[in-house]
Design a protein around this motif. Structure first.
Motif, PDB file in Angstrom:
ATOM      1  N   UNK A  31      -0.893   3.032  11.616  1.00 48.31           N
ATOM      2  CA  UNK A  31      -1.220   1.785  10.942  1.00 48.31           C
ATOM      3  C   UNK A  31      -1.635   2.181   9.531  1.00 48.31           C
ATOM      4  N   UNK A  32      -0.886   1.721   8.539  1.00 53.11           N
ATOM      5  CA  UNK A  32      -1.172   2.097   7.155  1.00 53.11           C
ATOM      6  C   UNK A  32      -1.812   0.932   6.420  1.00 53.11           C
ATOM      7  N   UNK A  33      -2.919   1.211   5.755  1.00 46.94           N
ATOM      8  CA  UNK A  33      -3.638   0.185   4.996  1.00 46.94           C
ATOM      9  C   UNK A  33      -3.585   0.558   3.522  1.00 46.94           C
ATOM     10  N   UNK A  34      -2.823  -0.176   2.716  1.00 47.00           N
ATOM     11  CA  UNK A  34      -2.725   0.174   1.301  1.00 47.00           C
ATOM     12  C   UNK A  34      -3.922  -0.293   0.478  1.00 47.00           C
ATOM     13  N   UNK A  35      -4.367   0.547  -0.435  1.00 43.92           N
ATOM     14  CA  UNK A  35      -5.408   0.170  -1.402  1.00 43.92           C
ATOM     15  C   UNK A  35      -4.879   0.548  -2.782  1.00 43.92           C
ATOM     16  N   UNK A  36      -4.653  -0.463  -3.622  1.00 44.73           N
ATOM     17  CA  UNK A  36      -4.101  -0.203  -4.956  1.00 44.73           C
ATOM     18  C   UNK A  36      -5.161   0.182  -5.969  1.00 44.73           C
ATOM     19  N   UNK A  37      -6.349  -0.345  -5.792  1.00 46.12           N
ATOM     20  CA  UNK A  37      -7.404  -0.135  -6.783  1.00 46.12           C
ATOM     21  C   UNK A  37      -8.476   0.759  -6.185  1.00 46.12           C
ATOM     22  N   UNK A  38      -8.650   1.935  -6.784  1.00 45.32           N
ATOM     23  CA  UNK A  38      -9.626   2.897  -6.273  1.00 45.32           C
ATOM     24  C   UNK A  38     -11.028   2.324  -6.147  1.00 45.32           C
ATOM     25  N   UNK A  39     -11.326   1.315  -6.979  1.00 45.66           N
ATOM     26  CA  UNK A  39     -12.680   0.739  -6.934  1.00 45.66           C
ATOM     27  C   UNK A  39     -12.952   0.043  -5.610  1.00 45.66           C
ATOM     28  N   UNK A  40     -11.885  -0.276  -4.858  1.00 45.86           N
ATOM     29  CA  UNK A  40     -12.078  -0.934  -3.560  1.00 45.86           C
ATOM     30  C   UNK A  40     -12.072   0.058  -2.405  1.00 45.86           C
ATOM     31  N   UNK A  41     -11.779   1.316  -2.703  1.00 47.31           N
ATOM     32  CA  UNK A  41     -11.484   2.278  -1.637  1.00 47.31           C
ATOM     33  C   UNK A  41     -12.660   2.509  -0.685  1.00 47.31           C
ATOM     34  N   UNK A  42     -13.845   2.695  -1.232  1.00 44.47           N
ATOM     35  CA  UNK A  42     -14.986   3.028  -0.373  1.00 44.47           C
ATOM     36  C   UNK A  42     -15.366   1.826   0.502  1.00 44.47           C
ATOM     37  N   UNK A  43     -15.336   0.642  -0.073  1.00 45.00           N
ATOM     38  CA  UNK A  43     -15.647  -0.564   0.712  1.00 45.00           C
ATOM     39  C   UNK A  43     -14.609  -0.757   1.819  1.00 45.00           C
ATOM     40  N   UNK A  44     -13.336  -0.502   1.496  1.00 38.41           N
ATOM     41  CA  UNK A  44     -12.284  -0.646   2.514  1.00 38.41           C
ATOM     42  C   UNK A  44     -12.449   0.405   3.606  1.00 38.41           C
ATOM     43  N   UNK A  45     -12.837   1.609   3.210  1.00 33.11           N
ATOM     44  CA  UNK A  45     -13.054   2.665   4.204  1.00 33.11           C
ATOM     45  C   UNK A  45     -14.187   2.259   5.146  1.00 33.11           C
ATOM     46  N   UNK A  46     -15.253   1.664   4.587  1.00 39.51           N
ATOM     47  CA  UNK A  46     -16.374   1.210   5.419  1.00 39.51           C
ATOM     48  C   UNK A  46     -15.935   0.134   6.389  1.00 39.51           C
ATOM     49  N   UNK A  47     -15.115  -0.794   5.895  1.00 36.31           N
ATOM     50  CA  UNK A  47     -14.693  -1.931   6.718  1.00 36.31           C
ATOM     51  C   UNK A  47     -13.737  -1.477   7.829  1.00 36.31           C
ATOM     52  N   UNK A  48     -12.914  -0.492   7.547  1.00 38.42           N
ATOM     53  CA  UNK A  48     -11.843  -0.117   8.478  1.00 38.42           C
ATOM     54  C   UNK A  48     -12.141   1.105   9.328  1.00 38.42           C
ATOM     55  N   UNK A  49     -13.068   1.936   8.871  1.00 38.96           N
ATOM     56  CA  UNK A  49     -13.261   3.269   9.451  1.00 38.96           C
ATOM     57  C   UNK A  49     -11.936   3.896   9.883  1.00 38.96           C
ATOM     58  N   UNK A  50     -11.107   4.255   8.912  1.00 34.44           N
ATOM     59  CA  UNK A  50      -9.795   4.833   9.230  1.00 34.44           C
ATOM     60  C   UNK A  50      -9.932   6.234   9.819  1.00 34.44           C
ATOM     61  N   UNK A  51      -8.849   6.716  10.416  1.00 28.05           N
ATOM     62  CA  UNK A  51      -8.827   8.073  10.973  1.00 28.05           C
ATOM     63  C   UNK A  51      -8.512   9.108   9.900  1.00 28.05           C
ATOM     64  N   UNK A  52      -7.946   8.624   8.791  1.00 23.84           N
ATOM     65  CA  UNK A  52      -7.553   9.510   7.699  1.00 23.84           C
ATOM     66  C   UNK A  52      -7.506   8.692   6.419  1.00 23.84           C
ATOM     67  N   UNK A  53      -7.881   9.317   5.306  1.00 23.64           N
ATOM     68  CA  UNK A  53      -7.748   8.670   4.000  1.00 23.64           C
ATOM     69  C   UNK A  53      -6.819   9.536   3.155  1.00 23.64           C
ATOM     70  N   UNK A  54      -5.752   8.922   2.644  1.00 26.00           N
ATOM     71  CA  UNK A  54      -4.870   9.618   1.722  1.00 26.00           C
ATOM     72  C   UNK A  54      -5.252   9.147   0.326  1.00 26.00           C
ATOM     73  N   UNK A  55      -5.628  10.094  -0.521  1.00 27.59           N
ATOM     74  CA  UNK A  55      -6.251   9.761  -1.798  1.00 27.59           C
ATOM     75  C   UNK A  55      -5.460  10.313  -2.971  1.00 27.59           C
ATOM     76  N   UNK A  56      -4.922   9.407  -3.778  1.00 28.38           N
ATOM     77  CA  UNK A  56      -4.323   9.840  -5.033  1.00 28.38           C
ATOM     78  C   UNK A  56      -5.468  10.283  -5.943  1.00 28.38           C
ATOM     79  N   UNK A  57      -5.257  11.345  -6.713  1.00 25.37           N
ATOM     80  CA  UNK A  57      -6.337  11.837  -7.562  1.00 25.37           C
ATOM     81  C   UNK A  57      -6.331  11.170  -8.942  1.00 25.37           C
ATOM     82  N   UNK A  58      -5.140  11.017  -9.526  1.00 20.44           N
ATOM     83  CA  UNK A  58      -5.058  10.401 -10.849  1.00 20.44           C
ATOM     84  C   UNK A  58      -4.905   8.887 -10.721  1.00 20.44           C
TER      85      UNK A  58
END
Length: 123
Positions: A31-58
């Protein structure tokens, strides 16, 4: 026993990469959950508790490096493995990103097979 699909949060500001990664993960039963804006990433991680986070660096606004530090500073989120994906793969970059807490590090352009190998290695 039912198989629960693993959830992967994909943080990537590039629309094409985001779609590619999500399509690829879904094709492999995640199940893939897209996040376009890094500013939302931590809140989305909290809401979803994913098994893995794939993180673009730039990314604009906030770098993946900063986000990894933020995730690792959070008691509930630090256990989630982070796979960093970056276009600039200097040795120093990789060391710094791993030191921040990323469990794996893959440089772009990324081969689809290597991408899935890295995902499967963390799950």
């Amino acid at each position: 026993m039912t198989h629960v699909a693993k959830r992967v949060l994909v943080v990537e500001d590039n629309e094409l990469n985001l779609k590619l990664f999500c399509d690829l993960l879904r094709a492999h039963g995640f199940v893939a959950e897209p996040v376009r804006d890094g500013r939302e990433a931590v809140a989305r991680a909290r809401a979803l508790t994913p098994d893995l986070i794939i993180m673009d660096i730039q990314m604009p606004h906030v770098t993946g490096y900063e986000l990894i530090l933020e995730l690792m500073a959070d008691d509930e989120l630090r256990a989630i493995p982070v796979m960093a994906v970056t276009a600039y793969a200097g040795r120093d970059d990789e060391d710094r990103i791993r030191a921040a807490g990323a469990r794996s590090y893959v440089s772009k352009p990324i081969s689809l097979a290597r991408f899935m190998d890295a995902v499967n290695a963390l799950l």
